[in-house]
Design a protein around this motif. Structure first.
Motif, PDB file in Angstrom:
ATOM      1  N   PHE A  16       0.852  -1.185   0.000  1.00  0.00           N
ATOM      2  CA  PHE A  16       0.000   0.000   0.000  1.00  0.00           C
ATOM      3  C   PHE A  16       0.890   1.237   0.000  1.00  0.00           C
ATOM      4  N   LEU A  17       0.293   2.378  -0.103  1.00  0.00           N
ATOM      5  CA  LEU A  17       1.047   3.618   0.033  1.00  0.00           C
ATOM      6  C   LEU A  17       1.153   3.928   1.517  1.00  0.00           C
ATOM      7  N   GLY A  18       2.371   3.852   2.044  1.00  0.00           N
ATOM      8  CA  GLY A  18       2.600   4.095   3.456  1.00  0.00           C
ATOM      9  C   GLY A  18       2.516   2.855   4.323  1.00  0.00           C
ATOM     10  N   ASP A  19       2.186   1.715   3.747  1.00  0.00           N
ATOM     11  CA  ASP A  19       1.954   0.521   4.558  1.00  0.00           C
ATOM     12  C   ASP A  19       2.076  -0.716   3.679  1.00  0.00           C
ATOM     13  N   VAL A  20       1.881  -1.870   4.295  1.00  0.00           N
ATOM     14  CA  VAL A  20       1.794  -3.139   3.566  1.00  0.00           C
ATOM     15  C   VAL A  20       0.563  -3.884   4.066  1.00  0.00           C
ATOM     16  N   GLY A  21       0.171  -4.920   3.356  1.00  0.00           N
ATOM     17  CA  GLY A  21      -1.021  -5.670   3.732  1.00  0.00           C
ATOM     18  C   GLY A  21      -0.847  -6.400   5.046  1.00  0.00           C
ATOM     19  N   ARG A  22      -1.915  -6.472   5.820  1.00  0.00           N
ATOM     20  CA  ARG A  22      -1.863  -7.175   7.098  1.00  0.00           C
ATOM     21  C   ARG A  22      -1.662  -8.667   6.849  1.00  0.00           C
ATOM     22  N   VAL A  67       3.218   2.964  -8.461  1.00  0.00           N
ATOM     23  CA  VAL A  67       2.550   1.977  -7.603  1.00  0.00           C
ATOM     24  C   VAL A  67       1.057   2.248  -7.597  1.00  0.00           C
ATOM     25  N   TYR A  68       0.284   1.251  -8.023  1.00  0.00           N
ATOM     26  CA  TYR A  68      -1.173   1.306  -7.985  1.00  0.00           C
ATOM     27  C   TYR A  68      -1.666   0.243  -6.998  1.00  0.00           C
ATOM     28  N   PRO A  69      -2.003   0.616  -5.767  1.00  0.00           N
ATOM     29  CA  PRO A  69      -2.430  -0.372  -4.770  1.00  0.00           C
ATOM     30  C   PRO A  69      -3.931  -0.675  -4.878  1.00  0.00           C
ATOM     31  N   ALA A  70      -4.357  -1.719  -4.174  1.00  0.00           N
ATOM     32  CA  ALA A  70      -5.774  -2.086  -4.179  1.00  0.00           C
ATOM     33  C   ALA A  70      -6.586  -1.266  -3.191  1.00  0.00           C
ATOM     34  N   HIS A  71      -5.911  -0.630  -2.201  1.00  0.00           N
ATOM     35  CA  HIS A  71      -6.645   0.108  -1.174  1.00  0.00           C
ATOM     36  C   HIS A  71      -5.891   1.350  -0.737  1.00  0.00           C
ATOM     37  N   GLY A  72      -6.631   2.277  -0.145  1.00  0.00           N
ATOM     38  CA  GLY A  72      -6.061   3.478   0.431  1.00  0.00           C
ATOM     39  C   GLY A  72      -6.557   3.677   1.845  1.00  0.00           C
ATOM     40  N   ALA A  73      -6.330   4.868   2.371  1.00  0.00           N
ATOM     41  CA  ALA A  73      -6.691   5.180   3.758  1.00  0.00           C
ATOM     42  C   ALA A  73      -8.168   4.882   4.002  1.00  0.00           C
ATOM     43  N   GLY A  74      -8.441   4.244   5.119  1.00  0.00           N
ATOM     44  CA  GLY A  74      -9.813   3.888   5.479  1.00  0.00           C
ATOM     45  C   GLY A  74     -10.094   2.407   5.370  1.00  0.00           C
ATOM     46  N   SER A  75      -9.241   1.684   4.657  1.00  0.00           N
ATOM     47  CA  SER A  75      -9.437   0.244   4.524  1.00  0.00           C
ATOM     48  C   SER A  75      -8.930  -0.471   5.764  1.00  0.00           C
ATOM     49  N   ALA A  76      -9.607  -1.562   6.119  1.00  0.00           N
ATOM     50  CA  ALA A  76      -9.181  -2.370   7.265  1.00  0.00           C
ATOM     51  C   ALA A  76      -8.106  -3.369   6.884  1.00  0.00           C
ATOM     52  N   MET A 109      -1.682   5.949   3.373  1.00  0.00           N
ATOM     53  CA  MET A 109      -1.747   7.351   2.970  1.00  0.00           C
ATOM     54  C   MET A 109      -3.095   7.647   2.326  1.00  0.00           C
ATOM     55  N   LYS A 110      -3.460   8.928   2.334  1.00  0.00           N
ATOM     56  CA  LYS A 110      -4.719   9.321   1.683  1.00  0.00           C
ATOM     57  C   LYS A 110      -4.576   9.328   0.167  1.00  0.00           C
ATOM     58  N   GLU A 111      -3.323   9.459  -0.339  1.00  0.00           N
ATOM     59  CA  GLU A 111      -3.097   9.411  -1.781  1.00  0.00           C
ATOM     60  C   GLU A 111      -3.352   7.994  -2.295  1.00  0.00           C
ATOM     61  N   LYS A 169       9.891   3.907  -1.132  1.00  0.00           N
ATOM     62  CA  LYS A 169      11.125   3.416  -0.519  1.00  0.00           C
ATOM     63  C   LYS A 169      11.636   4.417   0.522  1.00  0.00           C
ATOM     64  N   LYS A 170      11.346   5.703   0.300  1.00  0.00           N
ATOM     65  CA  LYS A 170      11.818   6.738   1.221  1.00  0.00           C
ATOM     66  C   LYS A 170      10.940   6.854   2.464  1.00  0.00           C
ATOM     67  N   MET A 171       9.619   6.740   2.289  1.00  0.00           N
ATOM     68  CA  MET A 171       8.729   7.079   3.407  1.00  0.00           C
ATOM     69  C   MET A 171       7.893   5.923   3.962  1.00  0.00           C
ATOM     70  N   ASN A 172       7.836   4.794   3.298  1.00  0.00           N
ATOM     71  CA  ASN A 172       7.063   3.662   3.803  1.00  0.00           C
ATOM     72  C   ASN A 172       7.907   2.904   4.826  1.00  0.00           C
ATOM     73  N   TYR A 173       7.430   2.858   6.071  1.00  0.00           N
ATOM     74  CA  TYR A 173       8.203   2.246   7.153  1.00  0.00           C
ATOM     75  C   TYR A 173       8.616   0.815   6.840  1.00  0.00           C
ATOM     76  N   ALA A 174       7.782   0.095   6.069  1.00  0.00           N
ATOM     77  CA  ALA A 174       8.020  -1.326   5.815  1.00  0.00           C
ATOM     78  C   ALA A 174       9.062  -1.562   4.724  1.00  0.00           C
ATOM     79  N   LEU A 175       9.492  -0.508   4.030  1.00  0.00           N
ATOM     80  CA  LEU A 175      10.465  -0.652   2.949  1.00  0.00           C
ATOM     81  C   LEU A 175      11.836  -0.087   3.316  1.00  0.00           C
ATOM     82  N   ARG A 176      12.087   0.134   4.585  1.00  0.00           N
ATOM     83  CA  ARG A 176      13.401   0.637   4.996  1.00  0.00           C
ATOM     84  C   ARG A 176      14.501  -0.334   4.562  1.00  0.00           C
ATOM     85  N   ALA A 177      15.515   0.217   3.933  1.00  0.00           N
ATOM     86  CA  ALA A 177      16.581  -0.624   3.384  1.00  0.00           C
ATOM     87  C   ALA A 177      17.340  -1.369   4.473  1.00  0.00           C
ATOM     88  N   ASP A 178      17.453  -0.761   5.657  1.00  0.00           N
ATOM     89  CA  ASP A 178      18.230  -1.370   6.735  1.00  0.00           C
ATOM     90  C   ASP A 178      17.383  -2.184   7.701  1.00  0.00           C
TER      91      ASP A 178
END
Length: 469
Positions: free
Chosen positions: A136-142, A178-187, A193-195, A204-213
């Motif tokens: 997702f934008l800002g996240d990954v799937g649960r 990146v075209y995700p299946a869901h945005g903000a508000g999905s469970a 992100m709202k975008e 890669k810069k701002m998604n916590y789950a894609l940190r290189a380290d």
């Protein structure tokens, strides 16, 4: 090349329409397929493929109806096992679409069949990924939705998701869209992100789950931390997407049965149907059928139906604004609620005109709550989500999130008047309708919710940014 994101705000869901040289691919379509068919007709094109990123839990896909209408095959990634005919693609398999190529990237972790589709342009350059619930934008799937079916823990799935992201997606060029299946508000995620569209480089810069380290252990801990239980209708939607469902036309035919007040009352008594009132909350407050449940169409309708009614087979009788009956039935069917058996002809006014008994909700402006709190202690119940409450709330208020309202029934005063509010007035009326249906009538709704409360001198806690919680 044409790429169109067809975004449905109520579900925070993105379906995709891709066209090249008269050939069309549709990814993760919603259940009502007419909009896609109309677009194909306008483009004088033909649907060649229907791609599914995984077996969706939060909505019923339109893949089966769309395949029936167009003759196009349904495509899943590896490890999918639907009960109907479909192409089960191999990892790395390519599909041609006009001048374009769509490559299958098996990215398990959210579910084991989860797949990302990589779109390459006519020159073979990577252009975009359709990441489903993997990224997702800002996240990954649960990673907890498929654990029972896959006989794995959520930690196991999170570890697999870590590998998928780093082996299949992160090596792609930063310019890839990146075209995700869901945005903000999905469970389906925690911190989206709202975008609804972004570049992979920015993720890669701002998604916590894609940190290189980020180590796998860190990833597992952060992705699984703070996961709330999924809505109860999720596994039922997965079952429908995997095994099949009735055509939307049949659902509409049955659901759009107009009932007089007498017929409506008789049907309610005979079927134990839930009377679902989908008008605006201000209308419901002024008058509604006793024991009816309010979930307004002009809010997060379908997800709240799924969370609060839960059983997709529950018979439903509708009270709608005139002319919105079909809309309500379609939006119910998006989350698998196909058992609508009719609607009140003439809406609530017909019920009143027939001399039928009706109920109201006591609703007051925030200023009246301010006066009440100044004069004496008055119980205040905040039905927003826990993170909203922790961010800022009325001093001494109780948090009873709407999602789990039935768990808190014993906490509400039996006789003493108490106040209920949410953020803006929608969820509090849903909560009030549920409480009244359970025999709790000594409640007072605060119109305008916390937004209105903040404009008064009612004491509230210091603000804390929700992203830090």
């Amino acid at each position: 090349m044409k790429i169109e994101q067809i975004y449905t705000g109520c579900l925070a869901q993105g379906a995709y329409y891709i066209e090249s040289k008269g050939e069309v691919a549709i990814i993760d379509p919603l259940r009502e397929v007419e909009p896609y068919l109309n677009r194909v007709k306008e483009d004088n094109a033909k649907v060649k493929y229907i791609f599914e990123t995984h077996f969706h839990a939060d909505f019923v896909s339109g893949h089966l109806t769309l395949s029936k209408e167009t003759g196009a095959p349904i495509v899943y990634g590896p490890m999918a096992n639907p009960s109907y005919e479909a192409i089960i693609a191999e990892d790395g398999q390519e599909f041609s679409l006009g001048e374009l190529t769509i490559k299958v990237l098996h990215t398990p972790g959210h579910t084991m069949e989860s797949t990302t589709y990589l779109l390459r342009d006519k020159d073979g350059k990577d252009h975009a990924i359709f990441s489903g619930d993997t990224l997702f934008l800002g996240d990954v799937g649960r990673p907890d939705l498929a654990q029972k079916a896959a006989d794995m823990t959520q930690e196991d799935l999170a570890g697999i998701l870590y590998d998928s992201l780093r082996e299949k997606i992160m090596p792609l060029n930063d310019e890839v869209i990146v075209y995700p299946a869901h945005g903000a508000g999905s469970a389906c995620g925690k911190n989206m992100m709202k975008e609804t569209v972004d570049t992979l480089g920015n993720q890669k810069k701002m998604n916590y789950a894609l940190r290189a380290d980020m180590s796998k252990e860190e990833f597992i801990k952060e992705v699984t931390d703070g996961l709330l239980p999924p809505p109860k209708y999720f596994p039922l939607n997965v079952k429908m997407n995997k095994e099949g469902y009735a055509d939307i036309g049949e659902i509409l035919k049955k659901g759009t049965t107009a009932l007089s007040p007498e017929q409506f009352e008789e049907a309610a008594n005979a079927t134990n149907a839930v009377i679902l009132d989908v008008r605006h909350q201000s209308d419901f407050v002024k008058g509604h059928i006793p024991r009816s449940i309010f979930i307004g169409l002009d809010g997060g309708f379908a997800p709240w139906v799924g969370a609060l009614i839960a059983d997709v087979k529950q018979p439903i009788l509708l009270v709608t604004e005139k002319g919105r009956e079909e809309e309500a039935i379609i939006r119910l069917s998006r989350v698998g609620f196909d058992a609508t058996i009719g609607y009140l002809e003439g809406s609530f006014q017909a019920w009143k005109d027939a001399g039928k008994e009706y109920d109201t909700i006591s609703s007051v402006p925030a200023k009246e709550l301010e006066t009440a709190l100044a004069e004496k202690e008055a119980p205040v119940f905040d039905v927003r989500k826990e993170t909203e409450f922790l961010s800022e709330h009325v001093v001494d208020a109780h948090n009873t999130p709407l999602d789990y309202i039935n768990k808190y029934l014993t906490e509400f005063p039996k006789e003493e008047p108490f106040y209920v509010h949410c953020a803006g007035g929608y969820r509090s009326v849903i909560a009030a309708s549920i409480l009244k249906s359970r025999g709790i009538h000594n409640l007072i709704d605060v119109a305008g919710g916390f937004g209105a409360i903040k404009k008064t001198d009612i004491p509230v806690t210091d603000y804390v940014c929700p992203t830090t919680l």
